[in-house]
Motif scaffolding. Sequence first.
Motif, PDB file in Angstrom:
ATOM      1  N   LYS A   1      -6.239   9.541  11.289  1.00 15.44           N
ATOM      2  CA  LYS A   1      -6.819   8.223  11.002  1.00 15.44           C
ATOM      3  C   LYS A   1      -7.375   8.192   9.585  1.00 15.44           C
ATOM      4  O   LYS A   1      -7.180   7.222   8.850  1.00 15.44           O
ATOM      5  CB  LYS A   1      -7.910   7.884  12.012  1.00 15.44           C
ATOM      6  CG  LYS A   1      -8.526   6.515  11.776  1.00 15.44           C
ATOM      7  CD  LYS A   1      -9.607   6.194  12.762  1.00 15.44           C
ATOM      8  CE  LYS A   1     -10.302   4.880  12.537  1.00 15.44           C
ATOM      9  NZ  LYS A   1     -10.174   4.189  11.300  1.00 15.44           N
ATOM     10  N   TYR A   2      -8.038   9.265   9.171  1.00 20.30           N
ATOM     11  CA  TYR A   2      -8.599   9.340   7.824  1.00 20.30           C
ATOM     12  C   TYR A   2      -7.491   9.244   6.770  1.00 20.30           C
ATOM     13  O   TYR A   2      -7.609   8.494   5.797  1.00 20.30           O
ATOM     14  CB  TYR A   2      -9.398  10.640   7.643  1.00 20.30           C
ATOM     15  CG  TYR A   2      -9.901  10.828   6.243  1.00 20.30           C
ATOM     16  CD1 TYR A   2     -11.078  10.210   5.822  1.00 20.30           C
ATOM     17  CD2 TYR A   2      -9.200  11.603   5.329  1.00 20.30           C
ATOM     18  CE1 TYR A   2     -11.539  10.369   4.528  1.00 20.30           C
ATOM     19  CE2 TYR A   2      -9.655  11.756   4.023  1.00 20.30           C
ATOM     20  CZ  TYR A   2     -10.818  11.138   3.634  1.00 20.30           C
ATOM     21  OH  TYR A   2     -11.267  11.277   2.339  1.00 20.30           O
ATOM     22  N   VAL A   3      -6.414  10.000   6.958  1.00 20.12           N
ATOM     23  CA  VAL A   3      -5.295   9.990   6.007  1.00 20.12           C
ATOM     24  C   VAL A   3      -4.671   8.597   5.929  1.00 20.12           C
ATOM     25  O   VAL A   3      -4.418   8.075   4.842  1.00 20.12           O
ATOM     26  CB  VAL A   3      -4.238  11.060   6.380  1.00 20.12           C
ATOM     27  CG1 VAL A   3      -2.971  10.894   5.566  1.00 20.12           C
ATOM     28  CG2 VAL A   3      -4.805  12.460   6.200  1.00 20.12           C
TER      29      VAL A   3
ATOM     30  N   LEU B   1       0.513   3.652   2.005  1.00 19.34           N
ATOM     31  CA  LEU B   1       0.829   3.914   3.406  1.00 19.34           C
ATOM     32  C   LEU B   1       2.115   3.200   3.801  1.00 19.34           C
ATOM     33  O   LEU B   1       2.984   3.788   4.450  1.00 19.34           O
ATOM     34  CB  LEU B   1      -0.318   3.486   4.321  1.00 19.34           C
ATOM     35  CG  LEU B   1      -0.076   3.660   5.818  1.00 19.34           C
ATOM     36  CD1 LEU B   1       0.096   5.134   6.167  1.00 19.34           C
ATOM     37  CD2 LEU B   1      -1.202   3.048   6.622  1.00 19.34           C
TER      38      LEU B   1
ATOM     39  N   THR C   1       0.833  -1.208   0.000  1.00 20.78           N
ATOM     40  CA  THR C   1       0.000   0.000   0.000  1.00 20.78           C
ATOM     41  C   THR C   1       0.864   1.253   0.000  1.00 20.78           C
ATOM     42  O   THR C   1       2.039   1.218   0.370  1.00 20.78           O
ATOM     43  CB  THR C   1      -0.926   0.046   1.226  1.00 20.78           C
ATOM     44  OG1 THR C   1      -0.128   0.233   2.397  1.00 20.78           O
ATOM     45  CG2 THR C   1      -1.758  -1.216   1.344  1.00 20.78           C
TER      46      THR C   1
ATOM     47  N   ASP D   1      -6.036   5.691   6.700  1.00 22.08           N
ATOM     48  CA  ASP D   1      -6.978   4.766   6.069  1.00 22.08           C
ATOM     49  C   ASP D   1      -7.033   4.985   4.559  1.00 22.08           C
ATOM     50  O   ASP D   1      -7.088   4.032   3.780  1.00 22.08           O
ATOM     51  CB  ASP D   1      -8.383   4.914   6.663  1.00 22.08           C
ATOM     52  CG  ASP D   1      -8.487   4.396   8.084  1.00 22.08           C
ATOM     53  OD1 ASP D   1      -7.583   3.649   8.532  1.00 22.08           O
ATOM     54  OD2 ASP D   1      -9.471   4.753   8.761  1.00 22.08           O
ATOM     55  N   TYR D   2      -7.014   6.241   4.138  1.00 26.07           N
ATOM     56  CA  TYR D   2      -7.048   6.576   2.713  1.00 26.07           C
ATOM     57  C   TYR D   2      -5.824   6.007   2.001  1.00 26.07           C
ATOM     58  O   TYR D   2      -5.937   5.365   0.957  1.00 26.07           O
ATOM     59  CB  TYR D   2      -7.112   8.102   2.563  1.00 26.07           C
ATOM     60  CG  TYR D   2      -7.181   8.574   1.138  1.00 26.07           C
ATOM     61  CD1 TYR D   2      -8.395   8.598   0.465  1.00 26.07           C
ATOM     62  CD2 TYR D   2      -6.044   9.003   0.463  1.00 26.07           C
ATOM     63  CE1 TYR D   2      -8.475   9.037  -0.852  1.00 26.07           C
ATOM     64  CE2 TYR D   2      -6.108   9.432  -0.852  1.00 26.07           C
ATOM     65  CZ  TYR D   2      -7.321   9.447  -1.502  1.00 26.07           C
ATOM     66  OH  TYR D   2      -7.396   9.871  -2.807  1.00 26.07           O
ATOM     67  N   LEU D   3      -4.641   6.228   2.571  1.00 25.18           N
ATOM     68  CA  LEU D   3      -3.403   5.735   1.966  1.00 25.18           C
ATOM     69  C   LEU D   3      -3.321   4.209   2.011  1.00 25.18           C
ATOM     70  O   LEU D   3      -2.742   3.584   1.126  1.00 25.18           O
ATOM     71  CB  LEU D   3      -2.193   6.358   2.657  1.00 25.18           C
ATOM     72  CG  LEU D   3      -2.046   7.869   2.479  1.00 25.18           C
ATOM     73  CD1 LEU D   3      -0.928   8.397   3.359  1.00 25.18           C
ATOM     74  CD2 LEU D   3      -1.813   8.221   1.022  1.00 25.18           C
ATOM     75  N   ARG D   4      -3.911   3.612   3.023  1.00 22.70           N
ATOM     76  CA  ARG D   4      -3.926   2.152   3.149  1.00 22.70           C
ATOM     77  C   ARG D   4      -4.782   1.513   2.048  1.00 22.70           C
ATOM     78  O   ARG D   4      -4.555   0.372   1.653  1.00 22.70           O
ATOM     79  CB  ARG D   4      -4.477   1.755   4.521  1.00 22.70           C
ATOM     80  CG  ARG D   4      -4.346   0.281   4.847  1.00 22.70           C
ATOM     81  CD  ARG D   4      -4.840  -0.052   6.246  1.00 22.70           C
ATOM     82  NE  ARG D   4      -3.990   0.540   7.271  1.00 22.70           N
ATOM     83  CZ  ARG D   4      -4.359   1.537   8.092  1.00 22.70           C
ATOM     84  NH1 ARG D   4      -5.573   2.039   8.032  1.00 22.70           N
ATOM     85  NH2 ARG D   4      -3.521   2.014   8.987  1.00 22.70           N
ATOM     86  N   ASP D   5      -5.741   2.255   1.536  1.00 19.34           N
ATOM     87  CA  ASP D   5      -6.635   1.743   0.489  1.00 19.34           C
ATOM     88  C   ASP D   5      -6.076   1.911  -0.923  1.00 19.34           C
ATOM     89  O   ASP D   5      -6.725   1.512  -1.885  1.00 19.34           O
ATOM     90  CB  ASP D   5      -8.005   2.424   0.575  1.00 19.34           C
ATOM     91  CG  ASP D   5      -8.821   1.943   1.763  1.00 19.34           C
ATOM     92  OD1 ASP D   5      -8.514   0.860   2.299  1.00 19.34           O
ATOM     93  OD2 ASP D   5      -9.759   2.658   2.154  1.00 19.34           O
ATOM     94  N   ILE D   6      -4.901   2.520  -1.060  1.00 16.46           N
ATOM     95  CA  ILE D   6      -4.291   2.722  -2.371  1.00 16.46           C
ATOM     96  C   ILE D   6      -3.089   1.794  -2.494  1.00 16.46           C
ATOM     97  O   ILE D   6      -2.155   1.869  -1.695  1.00 16.46           O
ATOM     98  CB  ILE D   6      -3.834   4.186  -2.559  1.00 16.46           C
ATOM     99  CG1 ILE D   6      -5.024   5.130  -2.403  1.00 16.46           C
ATOM    100  CG2 ILE D   6      -3.162   4.363  -3.913  1.00 16.46           C
ATOM    101  CD1 ILE D   6      -4.639   6.590  -2.356  1.00 16.46           C
TER     102      ILE D   6
END
Length: 75
Positions: free
Chosen positions: A45-47, A6, A4, A49-54
């Motif tokens: 947390k949002y950032v 992240l 990912t 999670d967002y980077l973890r999804d890419i």
Amino acid sequence: AEITLLEVIEVIQGPICLNRCLVALDACGRQRACSVRAKLVGLQKYVADYLRDISLEQVSAACGPQAENTGRKNK
């Protein structure tokens, strides 16, 4: 398993941290009552999670064929 964005960022620069008060309990004497810190916790947390999804594969695919023609020599 997919790598990912992240994971790439964390390997290069360490954990995502929007402000030192989010990782060090003694960073600020007002931490417990700080309304800004509470919002930063959610944003961090949002950032993450967002980077973890890419995935790295998605980033590479978004670059398209022109990414292969950069003029750089392959090692």
